[in-house]
Design a protein around this motif. Structure first.
Motif, PDB file in Angstrom:
ATOM      1  N   THR A 218       0.804  -1.223   0.000  1.00  0.00           N
ATOM      2  CA  THR A 218       0.000   0.000   0.000  1.00  0.00           C
ATOM      3  C   THR A 218       0.836   1.271   0.000  1.00  0.00           C
ATOM      4  OG1 THR A 218      -0.095   0.090   2.414  1.00  0.00           O
ATOM      5  CG2 THR A 218      -1.848  -1.162   1.277  1.00  0.00           C
ATOM      6  N   ASN A 219       2.135   1.162   0.294  1.00  0.00           N
ATOM      7  CA  ASN A 219       3.052   2.305   0.452  1.00  0.00           C
ATOM      8  C   ASN A 219       2.740   3.127   1.696  1.00  0.00           C
ATOM      9  OD1 ASN A 219       4.307   1.543  -1.921  1.00  0.00           O
ATOM     10  ND2 ASN A 219       3.261   3.061  -3.161  1.00  0.00           N
TER      11      ASN A 219
ATOM     12  N   VAL B  18       4.234   9.275  13.639  1.00  0.00           N
ATOM     13  CA  VAL B  18       3.434   9.842  12.548  1.00  0.00           C
ATOM     14  C   VAL B  18       3.082   8.710  11.587  1.00  0.00           C
ATOM     15  CG1 VAL B  18       3.449  11.428  10.575  1.00  0.00           C
ATOM     16  CG2 VAL B  18       4.499  12.127  12.717  1.00  0.00           C
ATOM     17  N   ARG B  19       1.872   8.736  11.052  1.00  0.00           N
ATOM     18  CA  ARG B  19       1.418   7.726  10.082  1.00  0.00           C
ATOM     19  C   ARG B  19       1.182   8.399   8.731  1.00  0.00           C
ATOM     20  NH1 ARG B  19       0.624   2.716   8.574  1.00  0.00           N
ATOM     21  NH2 ARG B  19      -1.311   2.221   7.515  1.00  0.00           N
ATOM     22  N   TYR B  20       1.714   7.778   7.670  1.00  0.00           N
ATOM     23  CA  TYR B  20       1.487   8.242   6.309  1.00  0.00           C
ATOM     24  C   TYR B  20       0.600   7.233   5.606  1.00  0.00           C
ATOM     25  CZ  TYR B  20       2.267   8.972   1.330  1.00  0.00           C
ATOM     26  OH  TYR B  20       2.097   9.168  -0.021  1.00  0.00           O
ATOM     27  N   GLU B  21      -0.519   7.713   5.027  1.00  0.00           N
ATOM     28  CA  GLU B  21      -1.425   6.862   4.257  1.00  0.00           C
ATOM     29  C   GLU B  21      -1.400   7.338   2.817  1.00  0.00           C
ATOM     30  OE1 GLU B  21      -5.144   6.991   6.353  1.00  0.00           O
ATOM     31  OE2 GLU B  21      -4.302   5.897   8.061  1.00  0.00           O
ATOM     32  N   HIS B  22      -0.815   6.517   1.976  1.00  0.00           N
ATOM     33  CA  HIS B  22      -0.554   6.883   0.581  1.00  0.00           C
ATOM     34  C   HIS B  22      -1.838   7.106  -0.216  1.00  0.00           C
ATOM     35  CE1 HIS B  22       2.311   7.288  -2.684  1.00  0.00           C
ATOM     36  NE2 HIS B  22       1.588   6.469  -3.426  1.00  0.00           N
TER      37      HIS B  22
ATOM     38  N   SER C 201      -4.865   8.001   0.657  1.00  0.00           N
ATOM     39  CA  SER C 201      -5.626   9.197   1.034  1.00  0.00           C
ATOM     40  C   SER C 201      -4.766  10.458   1.060  1.00  0.00           C
ATOM     41  CB  SER C 201      -6.295   8.998   2.395  1.00  0.00           C
ATOM     42  OG  SER C 201      -5.318   8.843   3.398  1.00  0.00           O
ATOM     43  N   SER C 202      -3.470  10.324   0.772  1.00  0.00           N
ATOM     44  CA  SER C 202      -2.543  11.465   0.809  1.00  0.00           C
ATOM     45  C   SER C 202      -2.637  12.205   2.137  1.00  0.00           C
ATOM     46  CB  SER C 202      -2.799  12.428  -0.339  1.00  0.00           C
ATOM     47  OG  SER C 202      -2.486  11.829  -1.558  1.00  0.00           O
TER      48      SER C 202
ATOM     49  N   PHE D 201      -2.023  16.152  14.681  1.00  0.00           N
ATOM     50  CA  PHE D 201      -2.291  16.894  13.457  1.00  0.00           C
ATOM     51  C   PHE D 201      -2.731  15.977  12.344  1.00  0.00           C
ATOM     52  CE2 PHE D 201       2.291  16.040  12.659  1.00  0.00           C
ATOM     53  CZ  PHE D 201       2.253  15.550  11.363  1.00  0.00           C
ATOM     54  N   ARG D 202      -3.352  16.575  11.349  1.00  0.00           N
ATOM     55  CA  ARG D 202      -3.630  15.949  10.062  1.00  0.00           C
ATOM     56  C   ARG D 202      -2.995  16.884   9.038  1.00  0.00           C
ATOM     57  NH1 ARG D 202      -4.869  12.934  13.376  1.00  0.00           N
ATOM     58  NH2 ARG D 202      -6.843  11.950  13.813  1.00  0.00           N
ATOM     59  N   TYR D 203      -2.128  16.347   8.195  1.00  0.00           N
ATOM     60  CA  TYR D 203      -1.566  17.145   7.111  1.00  0.00           C
ATOM     61  C   TYR D 203      -2.159  16.602   5.825  1.00  0.00           C
ATOM     62  CZ  TYR D 203       1.688  19.410   3.930  1.00  0.00           C
ATOM     63  OH  TYR D 203       2.240  20.152   2.920  1.00  0.00           O
ATOM     64  N   HIS D 204      -3.009  17.409   5.191  1.00  0.00           N
ATOM     65  CA  HIS D 204      -3.672  17.050   3.945  1.00  0.00           C
ATOM     66  C   HIS D 204      -2.684  17.372   2.817  1.00  0.00           C
ATOM     67  CE1 HIS D 204      -7.506  16.700   6.138  1.00  0.00           C
ATOM     68  NE2 HIS D 204      -6.993  17.669   6.861  1.00  0.00           N
ATOM     69  N   ILE D 205      -2.025  16.353   2.316  1.00  0.00           N
ATOM     70  CA  ILE D 205      -0.893  16.525   1.414  1.00  0.00           C
ATOM     71  C   ILE D 205      -1.287  17.215   0.117  1.00  0.00           C
ATOM     72  CG2 ILE D 205       0.844  15.279   0.069  1.00  0.00           C
ATOM     73  CD1 ILE D 205       0.834  13.230   2.444  1.00  0.00           C
TER      74      ILE D 205
END
Length: 169
Positions: A95-96, A119-123, A125-126, A148-152
């Motif tokens: 899933t990256n 920190v978690r990165y979800e590819h 959903s960016s 935080f939520r960072y909306h890439i």
């Protein structure tokens, strides 16, 4: 599909490779890699590059346990989205997605600095996120909050709960 992820992880590995045997009845065999680089992409939209000093890949789950990690996500049109470094991470090669832990520090493409225990990165959903205490430094001010939520894709930070602003030195 797991075989594809396994082959992809092998294809980007650099350095020493060794296959680990069964350490105990409860552990599975896997692949230990020194100096690993993993590259994942989602079409033309974004690219993930993860570098680790060491990695242990579990072919049965498609997960890799990483040590001393540096990651970067970039977009073909917008340039670099964020970069980070941490002590450890778990990467899902299918899933990256990855979860970074231990002394997580990073920088967004717009110059905001962040630090958190994990920190978690979800590819797909960016999204870059944490529900742990966080510090974000932006334009000379430091913000502390409960996460935080960072909306890439939007390049937008959303600080969560109990936000306090301080003037950075």
């Amino acid at each position: 599909m797991r075989n594809f992820g396994f082959a992809r992880a092998l294809a980007v590995a650099v350095g020493g490779i060794s296959v680990a045997g069964l350490a105990s009845a409860g552990e599975s065999s896997g692949l230990r890699v020194s100096g690993m680089t993993f590259i994942g992409s989602r079409g033309e939209q974004s690219e993930l590059v993860v570098r680790a000093d060491a990695a242990f890949f579990h072919p049965d789950s498609g997960l890799a346990d990483l040590e001393v990690v540096r990651a970067r996500v970039s977009d073909a049109e917008k340039g670099e989205s964020f970069q980070m470094q941490c002590d450890r991470a778990e990467l899902d090669v299918d899933t990256n997605d990855f979860t970074a832990t231990g002394n997580v520090k990073g920088l967004t493409g717009d110059g905001q600095q962040y630090s958190a225990p994990w920190v978690r990165y979800e590819h797909a959903s960016s999204m870059l996120q944490t529900d742990a205490p966080v510090t974000v430094i932006d334009s000379g001010s430091a913000f502390r909050g409960d996460g935080f939520r960072y909306h890439i894709e939007e390049r937008r930070f959303e600080l969560l709960g109990n936000v306090v602003m301080e003037r950075a030195n």
